[in-house]
Enzyme design. Structure first.
Site, PDB file in Angstrom:
ATOM      1  N   MET A  10      -5.569  27.009 -73.147  1.00 21.64           N
ATOM      2  CA  MET A  10      -5.093  28.287 -72.572  1.00 21.64           C
ATOM      3  C   MET A  10      -5.483  28.389 -71.091  1.00 21.64           C
ATOM      4  SD  MET A  10      -6.094  30.609 -75.876  1.00 21.64           S
ATOM      5  CE  MET A  10      -7.668  29.786 -76.103  1.00 21.64           C
ATOM      6  N   GLN A  52       0.717  37.438 -75.648  1.00 21.26           N
ATOM      7  CA  GLN A  52       0.025  38.261 -74.651  1.00 21.26           C
ATOM      8  C   GLN A  52       0.989  39.257 -74.016  1.00 21.26           C
ATOM      9  OE1 GLN A  52      -1.513  35.293 -71.969  1.00 21.26           O
ATOM     10  NE2 GLN A  52      -3.538  35.254 -72.934  1.00 21.26           N
ATOM     11  N   THR A  83     -11.140  30.399 -71.704  1.00 20.77           N
ATOM     12  CA  THR A  83     -10.196  31.293 -71.032  1.00 20.77           C
ATOM     13  C   THR A  83     -10.895  32.616 -70.806  1.00 20.77           C
ATOM     14  OG1 THR A  83      -8.267  32.711 -71.471  1.00 20.77           O
ATOM     15  CG2 THR A  83      -9.260  31.639 -73.358  1.00 20.77           C
ATOM     16  N   ASN A  84     -10.626  33.247 -69.674  1.00 17.55           N
ATOM     17  CA  ASN A  84     -11.174  34.581 -69.423  1.00 17.55           C
ATOM     18  C   ASN A  84     -10.399  35.660 -70.162  1.00 17.55           C
ATOM     19  OD1 ASN A  84     -13.345  34.622 -66.987  1.00 17.55           O
ATOM     20  ND2 ASN A  84     -11.874  32.978 -66.642  1.00 17.55           N
ATOM     21  N   THR A  85      -9.074  35.616 -70.052  1.00 11.53           N
ATOM     22  CA  THR A  85      -8.244  36.684 -70.604  1.00 11.53           C
ATOM     23  C   THR A  85      -8.474  36.896 -72.095  1.00 11.53           C
ATOM     24  OG1 THR A  85      -6.504  36.394 -68.942  1.00 11.53           O
ATOM     25  CG2 THR A  85      -5.862  37.417 -71.021  1.00 11.53           C
ATOM     26  N   CYS A 197     -10.132  33.702 -63.902  1.00  6.28           N
ATOM     27  CA  CYS A 197      -9.098  32.993 -64.664  1.00  6.28           C
ATOM     28  C   CYS A 197      -9.447  31.525 -64.514  1.00  6.28           C
ATOM     29  CB  CYS A 197      -7.708  33.285 -64.125  1.00  6.28           C
ATOM     30  SG  CYS A 197      -6.432  32.228 -64.855  1.00  6.28           S
ATOM     31  N   THR A 198      -9.462  30.803 -65.611  1.00  6.71           N
ATOM     32  CA  THR A 198      -9.967  29.436 -65.552  1.00  6.71           C
ATOM     33  C   THR A 198      -9.068  28.484 -64.779  1.00  6.71           C
ATOM     34  OG1 THR A 198      -9.024  29.042 -67.766  1.00  6.71           O
ATOM     35  CG2 THR A 198     -11.358  29.624 -67.652  1.00  6.71           C
ATOM     36  N   GLU A 199      -7.844  28.910 -64.437  1.00  3.75           N
ATOM     37  CA  GLU A 199      -6.965  28.061 -63.625  1.00  3.75           C
ATOM     38  C   GLU A 199      -7.128  28.263 -62.122  1.00  3.75           C
ATOM     39  OE1 GLU A 199      -5.518  27.890 -67.567  1.00  3.75           O
ATOM     40  OE2 GLU A 199      -5.600  29.706 -66.360  1.00  3.75           O
TER      41      GLU A 199
END
Length: 230
Positions: A10, A52, A83-85, A197-199
């Site tokens: 994710m 989501q 994932t943060n979200t 956000c991990t991206e």
């Protein structure tokens, strides 16, 4: 060494960073040829992103709980949600699983307070920036003053994440937009910026900011290593 359980995918772009960061850290701390003991359950982000944006968080909770149970059955000794979200559903996972859950916001807050900061800005998906599950944890549990970008900037941050970064696209114009957003937040008094956000760390680095950046992917991975080697 304990076995780390990763709920990934994710997106897989950032989950790959988790895998690399954790293994490099174990090698650095124990010496070559050591590597981490990891079990990963990687999800289809196409399905996750659709749910989501449809607001079907109950279905998402079921998916993550099933994933945590799969990790436990495979021998994982902790849960790291990559994932943060999706930490919006951290409570549901913790209630359903007996394994220790390493919360990304808690370890990020620890890194911030260790540097003596009290006011930070949060970048992430609109879910992370606008809903209370992340900011309220930072403020209520850790005493941080957390600001977020203005509405137009939030929309651009979110767009870049879902249209570009999760697809592995790194576009210079988007990097420039993020730099400008960070500059505005610093002008509002942010002492540091949470890359929530991990991206995002795929796009920007400390060279793009005049204030410290807190890369939650790197911080979270380091916390997983601390657990595994404790």
């Amino acid at each position: 060494m304990k076995t780390i359980g990763l709920i990934g995918g994710m997106s897989w772009e950032s989950s790959a960073q988790y895998y690399a960061l954790i293994n490099r850290a174990v090698r650095d701390r124990l010496g070559a040829p050591h590597s981490a003991k990891i079990v990963m359950h990687s999800l289809n982000f196409g399905e996750i992103a659709r749910l989501q944006h449809d607001g079907d968080w109950d279905a998402l909770a079921d998916i993550l709980i099933d994933s945590a149970e799969s990790l436990e059955a495979a021998g994982a000794e902790c849960i790291v949600l990559c994932t943060n979200t999706m930490h919006k559903l951290a409570d549901e996972i913790e209630e359903a699983s007996a394994l220790p859950f390493i919360h990304i916001a808690d370890v990020a807050a620890d890194a911030i307070t260790q540097q003596g900061m009290t006011k930070v800005a949060l970048l992430g998906t609109v879910f992370t920036m606008e809903e209370g599950f992340y900011r309220e944890r930072l403020t209520e549990y850790h005493g941080l003053d957390v600001i977020i970008p203005e509405e137009g900037d939030r929309a651009e941050i979110h767009r870049v994440i879902y249209e570009e970064l999760v697809a592995g696209q790194i576009i210079e114009g988007s990097r420039d937009a993020y730099r400008e957003i960070i500059e505005r937040l610093a002008e509002q008094g942010a002492q540091g910026i949470i890359l929530g956000c991990t991206e995002i760390a795929l796009l920007i680095s400390q060279n793009d900011s005049q204030v410290p950046l807190f890369d939650t992917t790197e911080i979270h991975a380091a916390a997983a290593v601390d657990f595994a080697l404790s």
